[in-house]
Design an enzyme around this catalytic site. Structure first.
Site, PDB file in Angstrom:
ATOM      1  N   ASN A 211       0.832  -1.197   0.000  1.00  0.00           N
ATOM      2  CA  ASN A 211       0.000   0.000   0.000  1.00  0.00           C
ATOM      3  C   ASN A 211       0.870   1.251   0.000  1.00  0.00           C
ATOM      4  O   ASN A 211       1.957   1.267   0.565  1.00  0.00           O
ATOM      5  CB  ASN A 211      -0.967  -0.003   1.189  1.00  0.00           C
TER       6      ASN A 211
ATOM      7  N   PHE B 130      -1.858   8.081   4.389  1.00  0.00           N
ATOM      8  CA  PHE B 130      -2.666   8.650   5.485  1.00  0.00           C
ATOM      9  C   PHE B 130      -3.949   9.304   4.953  1.00  0.00           C
ATOM     10  O   PHE B 130      -4.332  10.399   5.362  1.00  0.00           O
ATOM     11  CB  PHE B 130      -1.862   9.684   6.277  1.00  0.00           C
TER      12      PHE B 130
ATOM     13  N   SER C 230       5.328   5.180   8.866  1.00  0.00           N
ATOM     14  CA  SER C 230       4.737   4.858   7.571  1.00  0.00           C
ATOM     15  C   SER C 230       5.693   5.292   6.473  1.00  0.00           C
ATOM     16  O   SER C 230       6.238   6.394   6.518  1.00  0.00           O
ATOM     17  CB  SER C 230       3.394   5.568   7.398  1.00  0.00           C
TER      18      SER C 230
ATOM     19  N   ASN D 190       4.825   6.075   3.490  1.00  0.00           N
ATOM     20  CA  ASN D 190       4.049   6.710   2.424  1.00  0.00           C
ATOM     21  C   ASN D 190       3.795   8.199   2.616  1.00  0.00           C
ATOM     22  O   ASN D 190       3.073   8.810   1.834  1.00  0.00           O
ATOM     23  CB  ASN D 190       2.717   5.973   2.264  1.00  0.00           C
ATOM     24  N   THR D 191       4.372   8.786   3.661  1.00  0.00           N
ATOM     25  CA  THR D 191       4.342  10.240   3.858  1.00  0.00           C
ATOM     26  C   THR D 191       5.780  10.729   3.806  1.00  0.00           C
ATOM     27  O   THR D 191       6.597  10.309   4.622  1.00  0.00           O
ATOM     28  CB  THR D 191       3.705  10.614   5.210  1.00  0.00           C
TER      29      THR D 191
ATOM     30  N   LYS E  21       5.169   3.796  17.134  1.00  0.00           N
ATOM     31  CA  LYS E  21       5.207   2.736  16.128  1.00  0.00           C
ATOM     32  C   LYS E  21       6.430   2.931  15.248  1.00  0.00           C
ATOM     33  O   LYS E  21       6.607   3.987  14.644  1.00  0.00           O
ATOM     34  CB  LYS E  21       3.941   2.748  15.285  1.00  0.00           C
TER      35      LYS E  21
ATOM     36  N   ASN F 101       5.892  -1.393  11.548  1.00  0.00           N
ATOM     37  CA  ASN F 101       5.078  -0.946  10.424  1.00  0.00           C
ATOM     38  C   ASN F 101       5.399  -1.799   9.190  1.00  0.00           C
ATOM     39  O   ASN F 101       6.082  -2.808   9.277  1.00  0.00           O
ATOM     40  CB  ASN F 101       5.350   0.540  10.155  1.00  0.00           C
TER      41      ASN F 101
END
Length: 361
Positions: free
Chosen positions: A110, A114, A176, A178-179, A216, A249
């Site tokens: 993915n 967010f 994450s 993805n940011t 996390k 994560n």
């Protein structure tokens, strides 16, 4: 549960994964979720983070991004449910397509970014927890920063101020992939600023006490990173800043043995079975370096009772899953708990808490 296996799962598998996810959320909101038939065996109960968990199996963040279905998910037999990640302001996330199945690998990639409706919407949904006549599962709130924000600490503080009074625990998600720039916040200097902002903004939760704070972390950490974050967690615990770690994560690495080669090259975080070995190795390292003094939540590739038990023996007090549920459905929760109990009893443990960190003894 049989309905899911024979009709619902084959139908959802034919859909784009993000469409399937939205339909699942809508169905749960409409009351179509199953309810666990049996009470948890008391030997699976564990006290950690100042709370009594009926069992150690929880839902990881990412499924219930806007805190819409924590109630129905708790009723499938999970011991706790984590909502989010939630950012102060609503944001659409990254362009679609951004969610990819790797069925041969029992995995998902993915790059959602967010996507969520923001803290105000999540707050309205969580306000329903004010009725404690049927308390349901323990609910954690996973916090993130907005993509365009230049002050990460302010974002995490804002999310805390808006949501902490409805959270049983809070999670600072700085891992994450993805940011842009988010994982850089795992450096101890940046993380300290964020945690101090969270502590200043915390309000007592529904139980009347301030919710514990967990960080996390990513599985793609160097040995030096793990050493630094372990020292940070120990110091943070001593000063009332950090209460635990969630390990881990998704990963940006791609194991050589992935079978779905056509999808494996997609950018984003990989979750599911291929993440199990690395995430468990990192979990074991954190437990060793923190000497078992910092509560750990084990995440990554859990799809069976044996997987959950391995995480617990490696040092996890609690275990989370998500990707395996997307493949196997809600019946998986009961199976994991049954097999986890059998493994624990086979090893001579009378309570699951006694098995935490057993590999280190």
């Amino acid at each position: 549960m049989m309905l899911f296996d024979t009709i619902i799962r084959p139908f959802l598998a034919r859909l784009d994964p993000e469409t399937a996810h939205r339909l699942t959320i809508r169905a749960l909101k409409s009351g179509f979720g199953p309810t666990a038939a049996d009470q948890d065996d008391p030997r699976l109960a564990i006290r950690v983070l100042g709370m009594e968990f009926p069992n150690p199996i929880g839902l990881a963040a990412g499924f219930d991004k806007n805190a819409e279905v924590y109630g129905p998910m708790g009723r499938i037999g999970l011991g706790f449910v984590e909502v989010g990640s939630i950012t102060p302001l609503a944001q659409p996330g990254n362009p679609r397509p951004r969610l990819f199945r790797l069925p041969a690998d029992r995995a998902v990639i993915n790059r959602m970014g967010f996507n969520n409706d923001g803290a105000e919407t999540a707050r309205m949904n969580l306000e329903r927890r004010g009725d404690r006549s049927k308390p349901g599962a323990i609910v954690g709130v996973n916090l993130g920063k907005n993509k365009t924000s230049e002050d990460a600490a302010a974002d995490y503080g804002t999310g805390t101020a808006k949501l902490s009074e409805f959270a049983d625990y809070l999670v600072v998600n700085v891992s994450s992939p993805n940011t842009p720039g988010l994982r850089a916040l795992q450096s101890t200097d940046e993380l300290l600023r964020i945690i101090e902002a969270v502590k200043a903004a915390k309000k007592p939760g529904l139980s009347g006490v301030l919710p514990p704070v967990l960080v996390k972390v990513a599985p793609d950490l160097t040995d030096e990173d793990i050493a630094d974050l372990s020292a940070f967690a120990l110091t943070g615990q001593e000063h009332g800043l950090v209460d635990g770690l969630i390990v881990s994560n998704t990963t940006i690495t791609r194991p050589d043995d992935l079978k779905d080669k056509a999808v494996a090259g997609e950018a984003g975080g990989l979750s599911g079975r291929p993440l199990f070995a690395r995430s468990t190795e990192v979990l074991r390292d954190f437990y060793r370096r923190t000497e078992g003094r910092v509560p750990l939540v084990g995440v990554g590739g859990v799809s069976s009772g044996a997987d959950a038990y391995a995480k617990i023996r490696a040092g996890a007090s609690l275990v989370q899953l998500y990707t395996a549920l997307a493949y196997d459905g809600p019946a998986l929760v009961a199976t994991i708990k049954r097999d986890l109990l059998a493994a624990m009893v086979s090893d001579g443990f009378t309570r699951i808490g006694s098995a935490v960190g057993a590999d280190h003894r």
